[in-house]
Design a protein around this motif. Sequence first.
Motif, PDB file in Angstrom:
ATOM      1  N   PHE A  18     -54.523 -61.024 -18.009  1.00 59.02           N
ATOM      2  CA  PHE A  18     -54.153 -59.785 -18.692  1.00 59.02           C
ATOM      3  C   PHE A  18     -52.663 -59.753 -19.025  1.00 59.02           C
ATOM      4  CE2 PHE A  18     -58.176 -58.383 -16.782  1.00 59.02           C
ATOM      5  CZ  PHE A  18     -58.819 -58.022 -17.955  1.00 59.02           C
ATOM      6  N   ALA A  19     -51.852 -60.358 -18.205  1.00 60.55           N
ATOM      7  CA  ALA A  19     -50.419 -60.454 -18.520  1.00 60.55           C
ATOM      8  C   ALA A  19     -50.218 -61.315 -19.760  1.00 60.55           C
ATOM      9  CB  ALA A  19     -49.655 -61.029 -17.330  1.00 60.55           C
ATOM     10  N   GLU A  20     -50.976 -62.414 -19.853  1.00 63.16           N
ATOM     11  CA  GLU A  20     -50.894 -63.271 -21.042  1.00 63.16           C
ATOM     12  C   GLU A  20     -51.397 -62.538 -22.279  1.00 63.16           C
ATOM     13  OE1 GLU A  20     -49.607 -66.414 -21.605  1.00 63.16           O
ATOM     14  OE2 GLU A  20     -48.716 -66.000 -19.653  1.00 63.16           O
ATOM     15  N   MET A  21     -52.460 -61.747 -22.149  1.00 61.68           N
ATOM     16  CA  MET A  21     -52.984 -60.977 -23.281  1.00 61.68           C
ATOM     17  C   MET A  21     -51.953 -59.946 -23.744  1.00 61.68           C
ATOM     18  SD  MET A  21     -55.866 -62.201 -24.124  1.00 61.68           S
ATOM     19  CE  MET A  21     -56.623 -60.959 -25.130  1.00 61.68           C
ATOM     20  N   ASP A  22     -51.279 -59.284 -22.803  1.00 61.71           N
ATOM     21  CA  ASP A  22     -50.241 -58.318 -23.148  1.00 61.71           C
ATOM     22  C   ASP A  22     -49.081 -59.009 -23.869  1.00 61.71           C
ATOM     23  OD1 ASP A  22     -49.261 -55.639 -23.127  1.00 61.71           O
ATOM     24  OD2 ASP A  22     -47.897 -56.178 -21.500  1.00 61.71           O
ATOM     25  N   LYS A  23     -48.731 -60.194 -23.399  1.00 61.94           N
ATOM     26  CA  LYS A  23     -47.665 -60.973 -24.038  1.00 61.94           C
ATOM     27  C   LYS A  23     -48.057 -61.350 -25.472  1.00 61.94           C
ATOM     28  CE  LYS A  23     -45.137 -65.296 -23.331  1.00 61.94           C
ATOM     29  NZ  LYS A  23     -45.026 -66.471 -22.454  1.00 61.94           N
ATOM     30  N   MET A  24     -49.305 -61.766 -25.669  1.00 59.10           N
ATOM     31  CA  MET A  24     -49.775 -62.117 -27.010  1.00 59.10           C
ATOM     32  C   MET A  24     -49.765 -60.898 -27.926  1.00 59.10           C
ATOM     33  SD  MET A  24     -52.843 -64.867 -26.178  1.00 59.10           S
ATOM     34  CE  MET A  24     -53.827 -64.229 -27.480  1.00 59.10           C
ATOM     35  N   LYS A  25     -50.170 -59.733 -27.411  1.00 59.42           N
ATOM     36  CA  LYS A  25     -50.180 -58.510 -28.209  1.00 59.42           C
ATOM     37  C   LYS A  25     -48.768 -58.170 -28.671  1.00 59.42           C
ATOM     38  CE  LYS A  25     -51.197 -53.584 -28.092  1.00 59.42           C
ATOM     39  NZ  LYS A  25     -49.943 -53.227 -28.731  1.00 59.42           N
ATOM     40  N   LYS A  26     -47.797 -58.290 -27.765  1.00 62.66           N
ATOM     41  CA  LYS A  26     -46.406 -58.017 -28.125  1.00 62.66           C
ATOM     42  C   LYS A  26     -45.916 -58.970 -29.215  1.00 62.66           C
ATOM     43  CE  LYS A  26     -45.021 -56.005 -23.724  1.00 62.66           C
ATOM     44  NZ  LYS A  26     -44.242 -56.180 -22.512  1.00 62.66           N
ATOM     45  N   GLN A  27     -46.311 -60.221 -29.122  1.00 60.56           N
ATOM     46  CA  GLN A  27     -45.900 -61.193 -30.137  1.00 60.56           C
ATOM     47  C   GLN A  27     -46.536 -60.886 -31.489  1.00 60.56           C
ATOM     48  OE1 GLN A  27     -47.018 -64.847 -28.197  1.00 60.56           O
ATOM     49  NE2 GLN A  27     -45.027 -65.065 -27.190  1.00 60.56           N
ATOM     50  N   ILE A  28     -47.815 -60.506 -31.477  1.00 64.34           N
ATOM     51  CA  ILE A  28     -48.500 -60.147 -32.729  1.00 64.34           C
ATOM     52  C   ILE A  28     -47.874 -58.893 -33.326  1.00 64.34           C
ATOM     53  CG2 ILE A  28     -50.684 -59.290 -33.680  1.00 64.34           C
ATOM     54  CD1 ILE A  28     -52.070 -61.240 -31.688  1.00 64.34           C
ATOM     55  N   ASP A  29     -47.582 -57.887 -32.485  1.00 61.85           N
ATOM     56  CA  ASP A  29     -46.920 -56.672 -32.970  1.00 61.85           C
ATOM     57  C   ASP A  29     -45.567 -56.988 -33.594  1.00 61.85           C
ATOM     58  OD1 ASP A  29     -49.049 -55.131 -32.169  1.00 61.85           O
ATOM     59  OD2 ASP A  29     -48.077 -54.391 -30.337  1.00 61.85           O
ATOM     60  N   ALA A  30     -44.830 -57.880 -32.956  1.00 58.12           N
ATOM     61  CA  ALA A  30     -43.511 -58.238 -33.491  1.00 58.12           C
ATOM     62  C   ALA A  30     -43.647 -58.931 -34.845  1.00 58.12           C
ATOM     63  CB  ALA A  30     -42.768 -59.141 -32.503  1.00 58.12           C
ATOM     64  N   LEU A  31     -44.619 -59.833 -34.968  1.00 57.35           N
ATOM     65  CA  LEU A  31     -44.836 -60.512 -36.243  1.00 57.35           C
ATOM     66  C   LEU A  31     -45.287 -59.550 -37.329  1.00 57.35           C
ATOM     67  CD1 LEU A  31     -46.550 -63.883 -35.301  1.00 57.35           C
ATOM     68  CD2 LEU A  31     -44.425 -63.565 -36.545  1.00 57.35           C
ATOM     69  N   SER A  32     -46.236 -58.670 -37.005  1.00 60.70           N
ATOM     70  CA  SER A  32     -46.708 -57.717 -38.015  1.00 60.70           C
ATOM     71  C   SER A  32     -45.594 -56.748 -38.384  1.00 60.70           C
ATOM     72  CB  SER A  32     -47.949 -56.968 -37.536  1.00 60.70           C
ATOM     73  OG  SER A  32     -47.640 -56.156 -36.429  1.00 60.70           O
ATOM     74  N   GLY A  33     -44.708 -56.461 -37.454  1.00 54.78           N
ATOM     75  CA  GLY A  33     -43.570 -55.601 -37.748  1.00 54.78           C
ATOM     76  C   GLY A  33     -42.651 -56.205 -38.784  1.00 54.78           C
ATOM     77  N   LEU A  34     -42.497 -57.506 -38.744  1.00 49.36           N
ATOM     78  CA  LEU A  34     -41.650 -58.165 -39.732  1.00 49.36           C
ATOM     79  C   LEU A  34     -42.274 -58.104 -41.125  1.00 49.36           C
ATOM     80  CD1 LEU A  34     -40.621 -61.359 -37.723  1.00 49.36           C
ATOM     81  CD2 LEU A  34     -39.191 -59.382 -38.273  1.00 49.36           C
TER      82      LEU A  34
END
Length: 154
Positions: A18-34
């Motif tokens: 779940f920590a890895e899933m949260d990390k992946m979500k943050k990375q996807i959010d950051a990319l979509s934010g760009l």
Amino acid sequence: MVTRRIFDFPEIGRRGFFAEMDKMKKQIDALSGLVFRTSPSWGYTGAGVFPLINITENLNNYYVRAELPGLNAEDLDIQVMGKNLTISGERKISSEGKDIKYHRSEREAGKFSRIIGLPGEINTENVEAQMKNGLLTVVIPKSEAAKPKQITVK
């Protein structure tokens, strides 16, 4: 017989997964934010749609209710033009200090502006706004042209 795993996830345990899933979500959010968000230099912080609103109407008025927790009336700029209502302001969040380690930070500060298109013509002269407990209520009278008219059949 050899068993084959369909998904080759690393053996990191439930908590690690779940920590890895949260990390992946943050990375996807950051990319979509760009890709999808406006530049912060234009005054938009990328917090998503803020404020959250409800729009209702009755025979005489439109009602716009916006959730604005932590803001005061003097932090807002409310304007009507044509069939649009604009709610602008700045949300300020005080810093907890420089030696603070965040575990989660979802509240963002910064300027915001939301343009709300109304479904009919409005009377811009008699618009009223009230702020109470973080809920902004704007009462927007309909123009006479937007109100339904009873037609008598002869």
